[in-house]
Design an enzyme around this catalytic site. Structure first.
Site, PDB file in Angstrom:
ATOM      1  CB  CYS A  20      -1.260   0.196   1.058  1.00  0.00           C
ATOM      2  SG  CYS A  20      -2.034  -1.388   1.160  1.00  0.00           S
ATOM      3  CB  SER A  52     -11.657   8.598   1.128  1.00  0.00           C
ATOM      4  OG  SER A  52     -11.365   9.832   0.398  1.00  0.00           O
TER       5      SER A  52
END
Length: 351
Positions: A20, A52
């Site tokens: 990530c 988000s």
């Protein structure tokens, strides 16, 4: 006439980033999306991209909603089977963070076909299949391309009752913050790439990144759990700020209470930090207030990009025991209360 066989390259040597930590920096991503039209006119789209959140949620009827997400990245480790497991665990985490039960997955595969042996690629796929089998779902298909860097992940589909959807924007004043997994994945992966991670550190890295966040299903059914997300590429601070902004609240963290993978602090002090950590701070550091006791190494830990990180739960004070018990029953013994949400400006204080 003798022939020499070209050695198989390290997976991490084929990518400019890993896990990530590959995510586009928060500030850059916000700029790319700022002029995108809102998904108006879809009354059954319960969760879109406005806050988000971890996945999209679309209501089918009064008792069922589909949860859909996609997540993929470049290698964080060199073992192809472990890479596949980590990527699949990370992708399914978005479903658990919304309270959903996974139904099936589709593989997302980009591989340098002329560089990696077929056996290596098959091991990556087998790793993903293994995790999906542990989650009780099939990999029902997918899509593949020939790419310069190795990429693997999943599009994952789940199911949840609309009342059990847990967003990242519905926390309440006074909620306690519980973190399900220790921090330090990005620091450990950076140390691994530099040859600084010992066998015990590698084992800790694999154990946490391949542990499915299944407690999210049960946590979402607790009335006292008001909001949930998983901590990934933007680090603990970044994902907590998403909760704070979406809920119009402030937050306070206690550094000493935050669980860490063994050796995280020592590795960070030795210089094993990711470039994504610095990018994260640049993107949102102005909304964070650090006490004088919080050292630079602490800041690196708080912004450390987590791959397949833990669930971050906002719950009522009287639900803390039930939340911790749910984590403990599933083997998440590191879960801990790390702070609270408060009325006020959407900032995070760390002491």
């Amino acid at each position: 006439m003798s022939t020499t066989q070209t050695p198989t390259p390290r997976l991490t040597s084929l990518s400019h980033g890993g896990g990530c930590g590959c995510k586009i920096a928060p500030g850059v991503l916000a700029g790319l999306l700022k002029d995108m039209p809102a998904a108006a006119g879809f009354a059954d789209l319960l969760v879109g991209r406005e806050t988000s959140d971890d996945a999209a949620v679309y209501r089918l009827n009064e008792t069922q909603a589909i949860v859909a997400t996609t997540d993929f990245f470049m290698p964080i480790v060199d073992d192809p089977f472990d890479f596949g497991r980590i990527a699949a665990t990370n992708a399914l985490s978005d479903l658990y963070a919304m309270g959903a039960t996974p139904l099936f997955a589709l593989a997302i595969v980009g591989m340098p076909i002329d560089t990696l042996p077929a056996g290596t690629i098959r091991e990556i796929l087998r790793g993903g299949e293994t995790v999906c089998a542990q989650a009780g779902i099939p990999v029902a298909g997918g899509h593949s391309i020939d790419s310069v860097e190795p990429i693997y992940g999943l599009a994952a589909i789940g199911l949840v009752h609309p009342r059990d959807v847990r967003r990242n924007a519905t926390a309440r004043d006074g909620d306690r913050l519980v973190l399900g997994k220790p921090l330090g994945v990005g620091i450990h992966s950076a140390a691994f790439k530099k040859g600084l991670l010992d066998a015990a550190g590698y084992q800790a890295l694999i154990e946490t990144t391949t542990r499915l966040n299944r407690p999210g299903i049960e946590l979402a059914r607790l009335d006292g759990v008001h909001a949930m997300t998983d901590v990934t590429g933007f680090g603990l601070l970044g994902h907590l700020l998403e909760i704070a902004r979406g809920s119009d609240l402030g937050a306070q963290l206690e550094m000493a209470r935050i669980p860490l993978l063994p050796a995280t602090r020592a590795l960070a002090e030795s210089g094993a930090a990711t470039g994504a950590s610095a990018r994260n701070w640049t993107a949102y550091g102005e909304r964070v207030d650090l006490a004088d006791t919080v050292r630079p190494v602490d800041r690196a830990i708080l912004t450390d990009p987590q791959t397949s990180g833990g669930l971050l739960v906002a719950c009522a004070p009287d639900a803390v025991d039930a939340v911790l018990a749910t984590f403990a029953a599933a083997g998440f013994g590191d879960a801990a209360v790390i702070g609270a949400l408060t009325a006020g400006e959407s900032r995070v204080g760390v002491r």
